[in-house]
Design a protein around this motif. Structure first.
Motif, PDB file in Angstrom:
ATOM      1  N   ALA A   1       0.791  -1.089  -0.048  1.00  0.00           N
ATOM      2  CA  ALA A   1      -0.042  -0.176   0.028  1.00  0.00           C
ATOM      3  C   ALA A   1       0.846   1.344  -0.016  1.00  0.00           C
ATOM      4  O   ALA A   1       1.995   1.334   0.369  1.00  0.00           O
TER       5      ALA A   1
ATOM      6  N   PHE B   1      -6.606   2.982  -5.706  1.00  0.00           N
ATOM      7  CA  PHE B   1      -7.928   2.816  -5.224  1.00  0.00           C
ATOM      8  C   PHE B   1      -7.558   2.941  -3.582  1.00  0.00           C
ATOM      9  O   PHE B   1      -6.728   2.410  -3.052  1.00  0.00           O
TER      10      PHE B   1
ATOM     11  N   CYS C   1      -9.204   2.467  -0.225  1.00  0.00           N
ATOM     12  CA  CYS C   1     -10.408   1.480   0.740  1.00  0.00           C
ATOM     13  C   CYS C   1     -10.657   2.231   1.953  1.00  0.00           C
ATOM     14  O   CYS C   1     -10.188   2.812   2.688  1.00  0.00           O
TER      15      CYS C   1
ATOM     16  N   SER D   1      -3.889   1.829  -2.934  1.00  0.00           N
ATOM     17  CA  SER D   1      -3.166   0.865  -3.439  1.00  0.00           C
ATOM     18  C   SER D   1      -2.932   1.218  -4.943  1.00  0.00           C
ATOM     19  O   SER D   1      -3.935   1.908  -5.565  1.00  0.00           O
TER      20      SER D   1
ATOM     21  N   CYS E   1     -11.610  -2.449  -0.666  1.00  0.00           N
ATOM     22  CA  CYS E   1     -10.466  -3.343  -1.139  1.00  0.00           C
ATOM     23  C   CYS E   1     -10.824  -4.872  -1.158  1.00  0.00           C
ATOM     24  O   CYS E   1     -11.906  -5.328  -0.424  1.00  0.00           O
TER      25      CYS E   1
END
Length: 144
Positions: A32, A95, A97, A104, A133
């Motif tokens: 991450a 992305f 989460c 990510s 995620c």
């Protein structure tokens, strides 16, 4: 004995100081993207200004890219090997989460080309998608 992290810094024209090697190691060890605070906490005790300058240098030299994911803190992740100071090749989706709050890189999902009208001149493109995620969205096993 060769040191791959030192070689990577030298290839990006970054002097391999102890702090830079530590920050690089932290970025390499985490899938991450990490904020300045994340890196600082992982390396405690450490000087916040030095970590900030290191991340800025990595970004300027094409070793890392900065992600604004809407969480209020910029995140950093390592670039693709082809990135240069003049041209980052990181036009991929990021992305965020909403459950675990991790950001990510999704390098296999390209940012689509968008044509703007008139005299608009794009200087930077990023796409952040938000949701859950794969790990957070996975069904949990029920206890018996």
């Amino acid at each position: 004995m060769p040191h791959p992290q030192e070689d990577l810094l030298i290839a990006k024209q970054i002097a391999p100081t102890a702090m830079r090697l530590l920050v690089l190691q932290v970025l390499q060890q985490h899938a991450a993207a990490l904020s300045l605070t994340d890196v600082e906490q992982l390396l405690q005790p450490v000087d916040r200004v030095t970590v900030h300058r290191t991340l800025k240098t990595f970004t300027e030299k094409g070793l890392a890219h900065r992600i604004e994911d809407g969480s209020g803190a910029a995140k950093y992740a390592l670039c693709e090997p082809a990135c240069t100071p003049e041209l980052h090749q990181d036009l991929h989706v990021h992305f965020f989460c909403t459950s675990c709050r991790e950001t990510s890189c999704l390098p296999t999902v390209a940012v689509p080309a968008i044509t703007l009208p008139g005299a608009y001149q794009v200087q930077e493109t990023s796409l952040v998608m938000k949701g859950r995620c794969a790990r957070c969205a996975a069904p949990t096993e029920t206890m018996q």
